[in-house]
Design a protein around this motif. Structure first.
Motif, short mmCIF file in Angstrom:
data_model
loop_
_atom_site.label_atom_id
_atom_site.label_comp_id
_atom_site.label_asym_id
_atom_site.label_seq_id
_atom_site.Cartn_x
_atom_site.Cartn_y
_atom_site.Cartn_z
N GLY A 162 -37.27 3.17 15.51
CA GLY A 162 -38.06 3.54 16.67
C GLY A 162 -38.40 5.01 16.51
O GLY A 162 -37.54 5.82 16.20
N TYR A 163 -39.68 5.37 16.70
CA TYR A 163 -40.11 6.73 16.36
C TYR A 163 -41.07 7.21 17.45
O TYR A 163 -42.25 6.85 17.47
N ARG A 164 -40.56 8.04 18.36
CA ARG A 164 -41.42 8.67 19.36
C ARG A 164 -41.94 9.99 18.80
O ARG A 164 -41.17 10.81 18.30
N TYR A 182 -43.77 4.54 17.94
CA TYR A 182 -44.04 3.56 16.88
C TYR A 182 -42.74 2.84 16.53
O TYR A 182 -41.65 3.43 16.61
N ASP A 183 -42.88 1.60 16.13
CA ASP A 183 -41.72 0.80 15.73
C ASP A 183 -41.99 0.17 14.38
O ASP A 183 -43.09 -0.32 14.12
N ALA A 184 -40.98 0.19 13.53
CA ALA A 184 -41.08 -0.46 12.21
C ALA A 184 -39.93 -1.43 12.06
O ALA A 184 -38.77 -1.08 12.28
N ASP A 235 -38.62 12.16 17.81
CA ASP A 235 -37.37 11.54 18.24
C ASP A 235 -37.24 10.21 17.51
O ASP A 235 -37.97 9.25 17.80
N ILE A 236 -36.29 10.15 16.57
CA ILE A 236 -36.19 9.03 15.64
C ILE A 236 -34.87 8.30 15.88
O ILE A 236 -33.81 8.93 15.98
#
Length: 730
Positions: A277-279, A171-173, A296-297
């Motif tokens: 970025g958030y895996r 996910y991306d913010a 994994d941030i």
């Protein structure tokens, strides 16, 4: 002493400062009338990284009314002592006009000081700056990350590998900017070696300490005044370079100086919510029991300071699972340092976690609420501590009933309204119950009125009002006989006005100070031979409307005014305080369940939010009307993060392309539908004497994933990047 009647606390009163604000009589930072004040305008750097090779200020100095142009070429060398108690992140903070280095686009390279604002603005455009520029690093994905912060319990990798159901998603913010109505502004005045600043700040104590450290003077030689803050959302939690620039200019010219950042300058002159970025990898069994999560941030920070926020906490305690591994990596970029923004860390993490849980529910063909219910922890599995209160199940139940969740067809893309695809989604909200040491001063006057003071702030949640409510009940007075003052570093110290800690911390200090004063008055009365209360047990005395009386014999009593007048006492006063325990025996959080309904145009991909409901376990609600203001505002901010807000940076030079409210979109009336908030009755007496848990942040967390989950339900398309745009749905 016996408990006081609660007549103000819990009542939906209007803001005590409301009339001042709507009539324009509330004085914000730039509006203080300081005799002889000059005007300053910052000259922004126009490259993203490199060094200044020359500054030509001759044309600017020749302009009528210009008093000075200050840059690294003529600025004084400043002390810049360490200032650990001023909210500065790890690293070396930006040192104003102390060298020729450019660290990000828009960095202040000079300041023009003139008799009028117009003269300063025009002269600032006449300053010519030349650079030896280099390509800035501005992309989170292409820059190397720093050493990660890690957390682990169990063996997450093995558990994930063996899980019956797995998700591996990223996910991306986008970066978000605060954009408060009031721009950041400072007026600085020197009186000998003493500095007074009128500043937009969420922490007068932090700004005081930072300025003292920068100029190498004692803390008590700096006074910071900030009675009103026109919104901040976290942007005022540290003193930015413009505050120092105003003080430098005032010392250089020998005159007070007013400096107001333009709207454009807020985008690089103050901080922002960093992009993420958030895996996330999730493992579960086929009944929906979570076994493992691997986080994994990556998040942006500046090249000179390491800003870190609490993005790891939700992944450690929100759901029950034996195996968790996390790595949070800050990525140094050629940008200004980020800062906390409403729901910091938790809001960004919740988008990833709550979206992924929704994805897992869909894969399992399970109701999203049921999946969450099955993974409710019995304790905080990150610390082993019991939760002080945790009523998430009740939030889910009440929310589902009030929202009409039972009428939902779970199949994506199953409901239409003409050309609109209709979807509903929900998400869990959580935020830490922060508390800090605070003090307050209370004085009961001989006329029966009271003054209460504390050096906290009010950026919009209604601190003036809520503290007046607490003080009025503790003293047994009507609210209109209590005056609460804040926003001056001469007042008793408080923690920062952020992190939803003001009510718990400052409110508890106010309660303690007022309890002490009331106790003084009751003790004076029961020991006074002339008092109707002489000889009574102080524990049997309560106060209503300024009159002390026996709880079981209301006719026996007297007023504060009578008591103090008879005893020749001009006032009674006390300093009260609150300090959280050194080691918590419970885990303290506020919780919520957020429900959203969206409509998505099947042809154009436009997303319209149709309604939203939040149900919150936030402890005692001191002021329901203020709580509604907080909740609805937090939801509006979440709408912005979900659907509108993002920063566009030109990779060639680091310039923020949309540094204005025409191109950086924020929610307006047309974007905001019916919003509703419900608060579960109750309190958290373990957290603080008032039993509050904080509400300003939790109401923002969970909004974006609830909307994203509703968009998936409407369209069948999972969007994993914020904001969700029409382009991503086409």
């Amino acid at each position: 002493m016996t408990a006081q009647p609660q007549r103000a606390v819990g009542t939906p009163v209007s803001r005590v400062d409301g009339r001042l604000k709507v009539t324009g009589h509330a004085t914000y930072a730039a509006e203080h009338e300081i005799d002889g004040a000059l005007h300053a305008v910052v000259v922004d750097g126009s490259v993203g990284a490199g060094r200044i090779t020359a500054i030509d200020d001759r044309a600017a100095l020749a302009h009528p009314g210009v008093r000075a142009v200050i840059s690294h070429l003529n600025a004084p060398k400043l002390a810049y002592r360490e200032s650990p108690n001023a909210n500065n992140p790890e690293g070396t903070r930006l040192r104003v006009f102390q060298d020729d280095r450019i660290r990000f686009f828009g960095q202040a390279v000079a300041v023009v000081v003139a008799d009028t604002l117009e003269a300063a603005q025009h002269a600032a455009r006449l300053v010519e700056v030349r650079y030896n520029a280099r390509q800035p690093a501005t992309d989170l994905r292409s820059a190397p990350a720093g050493e990660p912060t890690t957390y682990a319990r169990g063996d997450a990798d093995t558990a994930f590998a063996g899980a019956a159901v797995k998700l591996d998603v990223t996910y991306d913010a986008a970066r978000n900017h605060h954009n408060p109505m009031e721009p950041h502004a400072t007026i600085a005045r020197w009186d000998g070696d003493r500095l007074t600043v009128w500043d937009k700040t969420q922490w007068v104590g932090g700004t005081q300490r930072e300025l003292a450290a920068v100029f190498g003077i004692p803390d008590n030689h700096v006074r910071v005044i900030s009675p009103f803050v026109g919104g901040a959302f976290g942007s005022g939690l540290r003193a930015w370079p413009h505050v120092t620039i105003a003080a430098v200019a005032a010392r250089h010219t020998g005159r007070p100086v007013k400096l107001v950042l333009a709207r454009r300058q807020l985008y690089f002159g103050t901080g922002f919510r960093p992009c993420y970025g958030y895996r996330l990898r999730i493992g579960a069994d086929r009944r929906g029991r979570l076994s493992a999560m691997i986080h994994d941030i990556t998040a942006e920070t500046s090249s000179y300071e390491k800003f870190v926020e609490a993005a790891m906490a939700p992944g450690q305690m929100l759901y029950s699972m034996p195996h968790v591994r996390q790595a949070y990596s800050s990525v140094p970029l050629d940008v200004n340092t980020p800062i906390w923004m409403r729901g910091p860390g938790y809001a960004s993490a919740s988008f990833a976690i709550e979206s992924a849980v929704d994805e897992l529910a869909h894969a399992l063909k399970m109701d999203p609420i049921e999946l969450r219910q099955r993974n409710e922890p019995a304790k905080d599995e990150s610390t082993g501590l019991p939760f002080s209160t945790r009523r998430l199940r009740e939030c889910y139940t009440v929310g589902a009933r009030e929202f009409g969740w039972q009428h939902r067809n779970p199949a994506p893309r199953s409901t239409r309204d003409g050309d609109w695809l209709i979807g509903t989604g929900m998400a869990t909200s959580v935020y830490d119950t922060a508390r800090g040491a605070a003090q307050a001063y209370a004085r009961l006057e001989a006329n029966g009125a009271a003054l209460v003071q504390s050096a906290t702030s009010d950026m919009g949640p209604g601190t003036y009002t809520s503290m007046t409510q607490v003080a009025a009940d503790a003293l047994g007075l009507a609210m209109d006989t209590v005056r609460f003052e804040l926003g001056d570093s001469l007042m008793p110290p408080t923690p920062p006005h952020g992190g939803s800690q003001t009510m718990a911390s400052v409110g508890s200090a106010v309660l303690n100070a007022c309890d002490k004063v009331r106790h003084q008055a009751v003790t004076l009365a029961v020991n006074d031979l002339r008092s109707p209360l002489h000889g009574a047990d102080p524990a049997d005395v309560i106060v209503r409307n300024g009159r002390m009386a026996l709880k079981n014999d209301p006719a026996r009593g007297e007023s504060f005014r009578q008591l103090l007048s008879r005893n020749g006492r001009p006032h009674l006063e006390a300093i009260g305080g609150f300090a959280p325990p050194g080691q918590d025996r419970s885990s303290f959080y506020a919780y919520g369940a957020v429900f959203a309904e969206v409509a998505v145009d099947a042809q154009l991909g436009l997303v319209r939010l149709r309604r939203m409901l939040g149900v919150y376990d936030a402890g005692r609600i001191v002021s329901p009307k203020l709580a509604d203001s907080q909740a609805l505002g937090g939801m509006v901010g979440g709408i912005g993060s979900a659907l509108l807000e993002h920063t566009v940076t030109d990779p060639r030079d680091g310039r923020i392309v949309n540094a204005n409210l025409a191109d950086y979109l924020v929610p307006v009336n047309a974007d905001v539908p019916e919003l509703r908030a419900i608060y579960l009755d109750g309190s958290d007496p373990q957290a603080d004497p008032l039993g509050v848990k904080g509400i300003g942040e939790v109401v923002h967390v969970g909004v974006a994933p609830a909307i994203a989950n509703a968009v998936f339900h409407a369209t069948g398309k999972r969007i994993r990047s914020l904001p969700i745009t029409a382009e991503s749905l086409l």
